[in-house]
Design a protein around this motif. Structure first.
Motif, PDB file in Angstrom:
ATOM      1  N   UNK A  82      -6.861  -5.810  -4.668  1.00 41.63           N
ATOM      2  CA  UNK A  82      -7.369  -7.179  -4.043  1.00 41.63           C
ATOM      3  C   UNK A  82      -6.484  -8.314  -4.157  1.00 41.63           C
ATOM      4  N   UNK A  83      -6.164  -8.502  -5.464  1.00 42.71           N
ATOM      5  CA  UNK A  83      -5.361  -9.546  -5.937  1.00 42.71           C
ATOM      6  C   UNK A  83      -3.997  -9.612  -5.167  1.00 42.71           C
ATOM      7  N   UNK A  84      -3.549  -8.734  -5.178  1.00 45.77           N
ATOM      8  CA  UNK A  84      -1.935  -8.582  -4.434  1.00 45.77           C
ATOM      9  C   UNK A  84      -2.341  -8.702  -2.832  1.00 45.77           C
ATOM     10  N   UNK A  85      -3.316  -8.217  -2.389  1.00 45.02           N
ATOM     11  CA  UNK A  85      -3.556  -8.556  -0.886  1.00 45.02           C
ATOM     12  C   UNK A  85      -3.837  -9.952  -0.722  1.00 45.02           C
ATOM     13  N   UNK A  86      -4.616 -10.586  -1.453  1.00 48.75           N
ATOM     14  CA  UNK A  86      -5.006 -11.971  -1.376  1.00 48.75           C
ATOM     15  C   UNK A  86      -3.646 -12.828  -1.524  1.00 48.75           C
ATOM     16  N   UNK A  87      -2.974 -12.383  -2.382  1.00 44.96           N
ATOM     17  CA  UNK A  87      -1.597 -13.216  -2.961  1.00 44.96           C
ATOM     18  C   UNK A  87      -0.755 -13.194  -1.905  1.00 44.96           C
ATOM     19  N   UNK A  88      -0.322 -12.011  -1.203  1.00 46.02           N
ATOM     20  CA  UNK A  88       0.375 -11.936  -0.197  1.00 46.02           C
ATOM     21  C   UNK A  88       0.035 -13.112   1.036  1.00 46.02           C
ATOM     22  N   UNK A  89      -1.079 -13.410   1.108  1.00 48.28           N
ATOM     23  CA  UNK A  89      -1.429 -14.194   2.271  1.00 48.28           C
ATOM     24  C   UNK A  89      -0.946 -15.772   2.012  1.00 48.28           C
ATOM     25  N   UNK A  90      -0.596 -15.933   0.891  1.00 47.07           N
ATOM     26  CA  UNK A  90       0.135 -17.362   0.587  1.00 47.07           C
ATOM     27  C   UNK A  90       1.456 -17.529   0.947  1.00 47.07           C
ATOM     28  N   UNK A  91       2.064 -16.323   1.261  1.00 49.48           N
ATOM     29  CA  UNK A  91       3.543 -16.108   1.530  1.00 49.48           C
ATOM     30  C   UNK A  91       4.021 -16.340   3.270  1.00 49.48           C
ATOM     31  N   UNK A  92       2.941 -16.322   3.959  1.00 44.61           N
ATOM     32  CA  UNK A  92       3.324 -16.215   5.504  1.00 44.61           C
ATOM     33  C   UNK A  92       3.785 -14.840   5.910  1.00 44.61           C
ATOM     34  N   UNK A  93       3.716 -13.928   5.205  1.00 47.08           N
ATOM     35  CA  UNK A  93       4.020 -12.421   5.421  1.00 47.08           C
ATOM     36  C   UNK A  93       3.599 -12.054   7.094  1.00 47.08           C
ATOM     37  N   UNK A  94       4.187 -11.229   7.646  1.00 50.84           N
ATOM     38  CA  UNK A  94       3.672 -10.702   8.888  1.00 50.84           C
ATOM     39  C   UNK A  94       2.809  -9.544   8.623  1.00 50.84           C
ATOM     40  N   UNK A  95       2.740  -8.982   7.211  1.00 51.16           N
ATOM     41  CA  UNK A  95       1.935  -7.850   7.273  1.00 51.16           C
ATOM     42  C   UNK A  95       1.640  -7.058   5.879  1.00 51.16           C
ATOM     43  N   UNK A  96       0.830  -6.388   5.691  1.00 54.46           N
ATOM     44  CA  UNK A  96       0.580  -5.654   4.347  1.00 54.46           C
ATOM     45  C   UNK A  96       0.278  -4.054   4.803  1.00 54.46           C
ATOM     46  N   UNK A  97       1.156  -3.083   4.686  1.00 55.29           N
ATOM     47  CA  UNK A  97       0.923  -1.860   4.939  1.00 55.29           C
ATOM     48  C   UNK A  97       1.155  -1.083   3.482  1.00 55.29           C
ATOM     49  N   UNK A  98       0.333   0.115   3.691  1.00 59.54           N
ATOM     50  CA  UNK A  98       0.544   1.069   2.611  1.00 59.54           C
ATOM     51  C   UNK A  98       1.449   2.078   2.704  1.00 59.54           C
ATOM     52  N   UNK A  99       2.258   2.364   1.616  1.00 65.30           N
ATOM     53  CA  UNK A  99       3.555   3.280   1.800  1.00 65.30           C
ATOM     54  C   UNK A  99       2.843   4.791   1.959  1.00 65.30           C
ATOM     55  N   UNK A 100       1.515   4.917   1.513  1.00 69.40           N
ATOM     56  CA  UNK A 100       0.762   6.304   1.824  1.00 69.40           C
ATOM     57  C   UNK A 100       0.416   6.284   3.073  1.00 69.40           C
ATOM     58  N   UNK A 101       0.577   5.444   3.944  1.00 74.11           N
ATOM     59  CA  UNK A 101       0.127   5.557   5.343  1.00 74.11           C
ATOM     60  C   UNK A 101       0.950   6.644   5.984  1.00 74.11           C
ATOM     61  N   UNK A 102       0.494   6.901   7.235  1.00 72.12           N
ATOM     62  CA  UNK A 102       1.335   8.205   8.298  1.00 72.12           C
ATOM     63  C   UNK A 102       2.649   7.235   8.966  1.00 72.12           C
ATOM     64  N   UNK A 103       3.593   7.940   9.200  1.00 75.91           N
ATOM     65  CA  UNK A 103       4.627   7.112   9.675  1.00 75.91           C
ATOM     66  C   UNK A 103       4.004   6.472  11.080  1.00 75.91           C
ATOM     67  N   UNK A 104       3.226   6.978  11.860  1.00 78.72           N
ATOM     68  CA  UNK A 104       2.582   6.472  12.984  1.00 78.72           C
ATOM     69  C   UNK A 104       1.806   5.002  12.690  1.00 78.72           C
TER      70      UNK A 104
END
Length: 194
Positions: A82-104
């Motif tokens: 959750x710290x990484x997820x929250x930290x990512x919001x400070x950088x104006x990124x377009x998204x946060x996806x898990x590499x374990x997700x399906x290709x779809x």
């Protein structure tokens, strides 16, 4: 950009075989990625959070954005912290996806980012919300509770906190209990991440 060559090349191949995408470049090194980004200027950059030797890519996001301001940056990572997820919001990124997700799922995320939407892997929204709730509850703490919380974060025991603040251990224990209740935590260890 991902330092795992097998994953990176496999994902690139899947994207190249799709009807909607083409891989403009790939890299396993952040500095190489920054240098190449300015000339390639892709629509979307998939960026791993962990870039080797325990280092995270957060510090390089301003350089990446400077190299290609129009490129949408989407973190593609294993981290569900959750710290990484929250930290990512400070950088104006377009998204946060898990590499374990399906290709779809990754495909939908890339396409959404291309169209200007912010993407967040399913399930991570709950983690982010919980983290933000804990952070906002810190404002409800008294000055003394904030002092004690800071000492807890430093790894101090109740006895050490009592000695540092010239109060009894019983009082420290009561304050820690109050802090846990106010931030919605159940264990002292959860206070370390606030």
């Amino acid at each position: 950009m991902d330092d795992n060559g097998i994953f990176r090349r496999g994902l690139a191949q899947l994207i190249d075989q799709s009807e909607w995408g083409e891989v403009a470049g790939e890299s396993g090194e952040i500095r190489d990625c920054i240098n190449r980004l300015a000339s390639i200027r892709p629509d979307v950059l998939l960026l791993d959070l962990y870039i080797g030797r325990g280092e995270k890519s957060f510090d390089y996001i301003p350089q990446l954005k400077e190299a290609s301001p129009e490129t949408k940056i989407v973190l593609l990572t294993m981290s569900q912290d959750d710290i990484d997820i929250a930290t990512s919001t400070r950088y104006g990124l377009s998204g946060y996806l898990l590499s374990s997700s399906s290709f779809e799922t990754i495909e939908r995320g890339i396409l959404a980012a291309c169209s200007g939407k912010v993407v967040l892997d399913e399930g991570l929204g709950v983690k982010l919300y919980e983290h933000l709730m804990k952070r906002s509850s810190l404002q409800a703490l008294s000055i003394r509770e904030k002092e004690i919380l800071e000492l807890v974060r430093q790894g101090k025991s109740n006895k050490e906190i009592a000695q540092a603040l010239y109060i009894s251990e019983f009082t420290v224990k009561a304050h820690v209990s109050n802090i846990l209740g106010k931030v919605g935590a159940t264990r002292r260890s959860e206070l370390l991440d606030l």
